[in-house]
Motif scaffolding. Structure first.
Motif, PDB file in Angstrom:
ATOM      1  N   ALA A   1       0.828  -1.209   0.000  1.00  0.00           N
ATOM      2  CA  ALA A   1       0.000   0.000   0.000  1.00  0.00           C
ATOM      3  C   ALA A   1       0.863   1.260   0.000  1.00  0.00           C
ATOM      4  O   ALA A   1       0.521   2.272  -0.629  1.00  0.00           O
ATOM      5  N   MET A   2       1.995   1.199   0.721  1.00  0.00           N
ATOM      6  CA  MET A   2       2.888   2.350   0.766  1.00  0.00           C
ATOM      7  C   MET A   2       3.463   2.649  -0.616  1.00  0.00           C
ATOM      8  O   MET A   2       3.537   3.799  -1.053  1.00  0.00           O
ATOM      9  N   TYR A   3       3.846   1.592  -1.359  1.00  0.00           N
ATOM     10  CA  TYR A   3       4.398   1.811  -2.693  1.00  0.00           C
ATOM     11  C   TYR A   3       3.324   2.294  -3.679  1.00  0.00           C
ATOM     12  O   TYR A   3       3.605   3.072  -4.599  1.00  0.00           O
ATOM     13  N   GLU A   4       2.084   1.824  -3.482  1.00  0.00           N
ATOM     14  CA  GLU A   4       1.005   2.311  -4.337  1.00  0.00           C
ATOM     15  C   GLU A   4       0.779   3.805  -4.123  1.00  0.00           C
ATOM     16  O   GLU A   4       0.555   4.573  -5.086  1.00  0.00           O
ATOM     17  N   ALA A   5       0.820   4.265  -2.864  1.00  0.00           N
ATOM     18  CA  ALA A   5       0.696   5.695  -2.593  1.00  0.00           C
ATOM     19  C   ALA A   5       1.866   6.473  -3.178  1.00  0.00           C
ATOM     20  O   ALA A   5       1.714   7.595  -3.680  1.00  0.00           O
ATOM     21  N   GLN A   6       3.050   5.863  -3.149  1.00  0.00           N
ATOM     22  CA  GLN A   6       4.223   6.529  -3.721  1.00  0.00           C
ATOM     23  C   GLN A   6       4.072   6.698  -5.235  1.00  0.00           C
ATOM     24  O   GLN A   6       4.471   7.717  -5.797  1.00  0.00           O
ATOM     25  N   ILE A   7       3.466   5.689  -5.854  1.00  0.00           N
ATOM     26  CA  ILE A   7       3.239   5.779  -7.304  1.00  0.00           C
ATOM     27  C   ILE A   7       2.293   6.945  -7.612  1.00  0.00           C
ATOM     28  O   ILE A   7       2.483   7.705  -8.565  1.00  0.00           O
ATOM     29  N   GLN A   8       1.242   7.121  -6.795  1.00  0.00           N
ATOM     30  CA  GLN A   8       0.323   8.235  -7.002  1.00  0.00           C
ATOM     31  C   GLN A   8       1.032   9.584  -6.827  1.00  0.00           C
ATOM     32  O   GLN A   8       0.777  10.539  -7.576  1.00  0.00           O
ATOM     33  N   GLN A   9       1.911   9.652  -5.836  1.00  0.00           N
ATOM     34  CA  GLN A   9       2.685  10.879  -5.638  1.00  0.00           C
ATOM     35  C   GLN A   9       3.596  11.150  -6.825  1.00  0.00           C
ATOM     36  O   GLN A   9       3.742  12.300  -7.272  1.00  0.00           O
ATOM     37  N   ASP A  10       4.207  10.099  -7.351  1.00  0.00           N
ATOM     38  CA  ASP A  10       5.069  10.268  -8.524  1.00  0.00           C
ATOM     39  C   ASP A  10       4.275  10.748  -9.733  1.00  0.00           C
ATOM     40  O   ASP A  10       4.753  11.583 -10.518  1.00  0.00           O
ATOM     41  N   GLN A  11       3.038  10.229  -9.875  1.00  0.00           N
ATOM     42  CA  GLN A  11       2.217  10.656 -10.997  1.00  0.00           C
ATOM     43  C   GLN A  11       1.851  12.130 -10.872  1.00  0.00           C
ATOM     44  O   GLN A  11       1.831  12.869 -11.856  1.00  0.00           O
ATOM     45  N   ALA A  12       1.567  12.581  -9.633  1.00  0.00           N
ATOM     46  CA  ALA A  12       1.282  13.996  -9.418  1.00  0.00           C
ATOM     47  C   ALA A  12       2.501  14.850  -9.752  1.00  0.00           C
ATOM     48  O   ALA A  12       2.374  15.935 -10.333  1.00  0.00           O
ATOM     49  N   SER A  13       3.677  14.372  -9.409  1.00  0.00           N
ATOM     50  CA  SER A  13       4.898  15.116  -9.742  1.00  0.00           C
ATOM     51  C   SER A  13       5.090  15.185 -11.252  1.00  0.00           C
ATOM     52  O   SER A  13       5.519  16.216 -11.789  1.00  0.00           O
ATOM     53  N   ILE A  14       4.747  14.101 -11.946  1.00  0.00           N
ATOM     54  CA  ILE A  14       4.857  14.109 -13.407  1.00  0.00           C
ATOM     55  C   ILE A  14       3.884  15.117 -14.012  1.00  0.00           C
ATOM     56  O   ILE A  14       4.235  15.886 -14.918  1.00  0.00           O
ATOM     57  N   ASP A  15       2.646  15.119 -13.495  1.00  0.00           N
ATOM     58  CA  ASP A  15       1.661  16.065 -14.010  1.00  0.00           C
ATOM     59  C   ASP A  15       2.107  17.509 -13.773  1.00  0.00           C
ATOM     60  O   ASP A  15       1.941  18.380 -14.640  1.00  0.00           O
ATOM     61  N   SER A  16       2.669  17.786 -12.594  1.00  0.00           N
ATOM     62  CA  SER A  16       3.154  19.129 -12.305  1.00  0.00           C
ATOM     63  C   SER A  16       4.312  19.511 -13.222  1.00  0.00           C
ATOM     64  O   SER A  16       4.353  20.629 -13.758  1.00  0.00           O
TER      65      SER A  16
END
Length: 409
Positions: A166-181
């Motif tokens: 679950a922690m890595y899944e949340a990290q993936i979402q954070q990475d996607q937000a960084s990509i969008d930014s």
């Protein structure tokens, strides 16, 4: 004795002078009294010396008469945007011309994007790294669940591994937000027009460092089609305007300043919600398609607002209406070419025309010029109105607002 004789002669001469003066004074007074009578007798019912008086006439017509108000307005753009960069960097390209018409979304300029491309690549690599760790954690979770069934691991180890996934899944979402930014920041390096409009003067040249805090920005884009205009009306006219707006669109048109100039036609958009207590006026805003592009932001324009329309009114030119002790009247030309003095009851009056409520019938002819020489029963003849003298074009070097006087013949 000689002295008495001279004195008597002097008295006789003085009496002769006084008698002559009295005779001359009586004759002058009699002539002055008889002159008006002679002129009046010579004038008669047919004009001076019995001649017909030349006049111009107009026919009373029945039609719809629009009632308008004139106002001085100021042209305003419905949208004006100062184009500023949203990221900092060196201005690499300017892809517009000053005065060019652009569409919304059209590229205007580009900023150096190498730093922002690198940030995007870094964010994408971080996501790939975390995605690999997530895949490994999911494999371990599956393995632990199988061992739990064989009592090879404890339930606590399985729960810990599930939390790791679950922690890595949340990290993936954070990475996607960084990509969008990062992708958004990269997109900001390409500056596009936010609206349809006309480009103004460029405020910065290629090679300069631009920032979002720059006051002047890069350029200003102003919408010209459609365009607005604001003007003020007396507060006494507000009820009429509101009634007209409730009945339908209120037409507004520009008053040409020069002969042959295009007339812009629009409609009233809205009325301000307050009356200016200082001037006693209310602001009104109108919109125009401005297809010809004649209306320019911040320019003054003379406007004509159609407030209402008098349906089926009997209309005559205003110059044909005279004013007397009993009110308005007009000289009506009868079929025998004599005039009749007719009292009128007027309705609405414009700058050039008047509505006759009572006193005239449709088709009757009224005198529009030459009325000063008329009385009831005077015989008239219809004369052609004088055509205006042609306007001469200004000579080379002469200001257009000044016309050269025609030389006296």
């Amino acid at each position: 004795m000689a002295r008495v004789f001279r004195f008597l002669l002097f008295l006789l001469l003085l009496a002769a002078v006084l008698a002559g003066g009295w005779w001359w004074w009586n004759r002058s007074a009699t002539t002055a009294q008889e002159a008006p009578r002679a002129r009046a007798g010579a004038r008669g019912p047919g004009g001076a010396g019995g001649m017909q008086v030349p006049v111009t006439i107009a026919t009373a017509a029945q039609r719809d008469l629009p009632l308008t108000l004139d106002a001085l307005g100021t042209v305003q753009a419905l949208a004006s945007v100062v184009v500023r960069p949203q990221v900092e960097g060196q201005l690499m390209e300017v892809l517009f011309r000053e005065g060019q018409d652009v569409k919304a979304g059209e590229i205007l300029a580009r900023i150096d994007d190498r730093t922002y491309r690198a940030a995007l690549a870094q964010a994408e690599a971080k996501k790939a790294y975390d995605a690999a760790q997530l895949a490994n954690a999911r494999v371990d979770l599956t393995r632990y669940q199988q061992l739990l069934q064989a009592s090879g691991v404890t339930r606590q180890q399985v729960d810990t591994q599930r939390a790791q996934v679950a922690m890595y899944e949340a990290q993936i979402q954070q990475d996607q937000a960084s990509i969008d930014s990062a992708r958004t920041q990269l997109d900001y390096t390409t500056i596009r027009s936010p609206i349809d409009g006309r480009i103004g003067l460029r405020q910065v040249d290629v090679g300069n460092i631009v920032r979002s805090s720059d006051t002047n920005g890069i350029v200003t884009v102003t919408q010209l089609r459609p365009i607005g205009a604001t003007f003020s009306l007396p507060q006494q006219e507000l009820p009429r305007l509101l009634r007209a707006m409730a009945a339908g669109p209120v037409p507004v048109e520009s008053i040409p300043g020069l002969q042959g100039e295009v007339v812009e036609r629009g409609t009233v958009l809205t009325v301000d919600n307050t009356v200016d207590a200082t001037t006693g006026t209310v602001k009104v805003k109108a919109t125009f398609p401005n297809d010809s592009g004649r209306l320019w932001p911040a320019a003054f324009v003379n406007l004509r607002i159609r407030m209402e329309v008098v349906q089926g009114a009997i209309v005559v030119p205003l110059v044909g209406v005279q004013q007397g002790p009993r009110g308005a009247y007009a000289f009506v030309v009868k079929p025998d070419s004599t005039v009749e003095m007719r009292d009128l009851q007027l309705g609405a009056v414009t700058q050039t025309e008047a509505v006759v409520r009572q006193g005239l019938a449709v088709g009757e002819q009224v005198v529009t010029s030459g009325a000063l020489r008329l009385n009831a029963g005077t015989r008239v003849v219809v004369a052609e109105p004088a055509s205006p003298a042609p306007r001469t074009a200004p000579a080379a070097g002469e200001p257009s607002g000044q016309r050269r006087r025609p030389r006296d013949s």
